[in-house]
Design an enzyme around this catalytic site. Sequence first.
Site, PDB file in Angstrom:
ATOM      1  N   HIS A 120       0.808  -1.217   0.000  1.00 55.51           N
ATOM      2  CA  HIS A 120       0.000   0.000   0.000  1.00 55.51           C
ATOM      3  C   HIS A 120       0.832   1.254   0.000  1.00 55.51           C
ATOM      4  O   HIS A 120       0.308   2.336  -0.057  1.00 55.51           O
ATOM      5  CB  HIS A 120      -0.906   0.011   1.230  1.00 55.51           C
ATOM      6  CG  HIS A 120      -1.920  -1.083   1.229  1.00 55.51           C
ATOM      7  ND1 HIS A 120      -2.897  -1.180   0.291  1.00 55.51           N
ATOM      8  CD2 HIS A 120      -2.099  -2.135   2.058  1.00 55.51           C
ATOM      9  CE1 HIS A 120      -3.634  -2.249   0.536  1.00 55.51           C
ATOM     10  NE2 HIS A 120      -3.184  -2.842   1.593  1.00 55.51           N
ATOM     11  N   THR A 121       2.161   1.159   0.127  1.00 54.00           N
ATOM     12  CA  THR A 121       2.942   2.388   0.221  1.00 54.00           C
ATOM     13  C   THR A 121       2.919   3.149  -1.073  1.00 54.00           C
ATOM     14  O   THR A 121       3.289   4.303  -1.117  1.00 54.00           O
ATOM     15  CB  THR A 121       4.431   2.143   0.510  1.00 54.00           C
ATOM     16  OG1 THR A 121       4.811   0.981  -0.162  1.00 54.00           O
ATOM     17  CG2 THR A 121       4.716   2.050   1.957  1.00 54.00           C
ATOM     18  N   LEU A 122       2.532   2.495  -2.145  1.00 51.82           N
ATOM     19  CA  LEU A 122       2.509   3.228  -3.387  1.00 51.82           C
ATOM     20  C   LEU A 122       1.181   3.933  -3.594  1.00 51.82           C
ATOM     21  O   LEU A 122       0.902   4.426  -4.659  1.00 51.82           O
ATOM     22  CB  LEU A 122       2.815   2.271  -4.555  1.00 51.82           C
ATOM     23  CG  LEU A 122       4.148   1.539  -4.379  1.00 51.82           C
ATOM     24  CD1 LEU A 122       4.420   0.619  -5.546  1.00 51.82           C
ATOM     25  CD2 LEU A 122       5.302   2.522  -4.264  1.00 51.82           C
TER      26      LEU A 122
END
Lengths: 188, 253
Positions: free
Chosen positions: B37-39
């Site tokens: 999810h960091t992107l």
Amino acid sequence: MVGVEDLVHFRYYVSSKTINKLIQVHDRIFCCIAGSLADAQAVTKAAKFQISFHSIQMESPPLVKAAASVLKELCYNNKEELQAGFITAGWDRKKGPQVYTVALGGMLLSQPFTIGGSGSTYIYGYADAKYKPDMSKEECLQFATNALALAMGRDNVSGGVAHLVVITEEGVEHIVIPGDKLPKFHDE
Amino acid sequence: MDPSGLKLNFWENGPKPGQFYSFPGSSLTPGCGPIKHTLNPMVTGTSVLGVKFTGGVIIAADMLGSYGSLARFRNISRLMKVNDSTILGASGDYADYQYMKQIIEQMVIDEELLGDGHSYSPKAIHSWLTRVMYNRRSKMNPLWNTVVIGGFYNDERWLEFSNLAVCLGLFSVRLFFVSMQPLMREVVENKVEITKDEARALIERCLKVLYYRDARSYNRHEIAIVTKEGVEIVGPMSCETNWEIAHMVSGFE
């Protein structure tokens, strides 16, 4: 005061219609969980341990902000894998009653009141319109119950029973309102 | 294959013992590792504006944290005072900004504890932050922000921005870069310097236009001004908006 409904769904199947999403993290601090419940429960389990350890080290009950920060650290550092949001609320001697929200990406914010979870999108308007600062306990209970009932009414994946907890300096009071006893609104 | 041409896939793609079964229509492919999810930024802030004037720098940002198209948090501060000579404004993911803020505040405290009379210059903060953001980007775990750093140090003004990819310069705006440029150029071009009042008026005008035109903005903003005297963060404030033309609109043909 914190309140949640208690439905868990896996795609279209309701896995549980009575699960308590209000987790007591410490004597006067509660946490509402939303999102992937497996993630949320895992995170709160870790957080509960860290907070009780912190409280033993400090030899005093933890600050609500400390509890919320622990949750935030866990959410932010694992943001790739987790999908859970939290509302941490409670009472501490330093600042009295407080509400903190930890959003999906791991940001922490203190607010006078907050709503979260999938059903919350349907009640932003209601909450903005009906919230007043400095409500009494009864007004607050009514506000929370109405908000939950309205959200449960419109959100397919929310429902069942409403759990409310009132936290004060003196103690903690649980209130459970079954689905058929919730306030009724326009429903056609 | 059945000779009549019909493909009977009753159990063809069904669950096999000992193997992970992916339900048809599911977007998850098993075995591709944890979902990252960091992107994806979650709660985001929109534009940050900055202008240099004679004797200092102004940075401004509105106070909205958007959760997609939901105006979720309407009273968050996206500007921070780093030290008496530097201010910083961030757009993009708010959780990453909070993380950055925590680290920078600790750095500034550690620096003060050294007690040697030196403090971080805006150029130093910018340089450090750019390196950090580049490093994170190269590890495929970016800090999803565009940061504007302004300062007044040793009688020199500094205004630069840094984002999750690369660093460039001048009057820095995030999303509505293009639409703000003409407004800003009109006031600043052909002039070596502008005064503090002109800069403030320009910023407020830009914020008003951003509120009208940016779908992810809100009519509550803060302004940070850094001069030789130090840093002043003014706000929350709202713009006066003019909706007079609404009366004049009649139909579409």
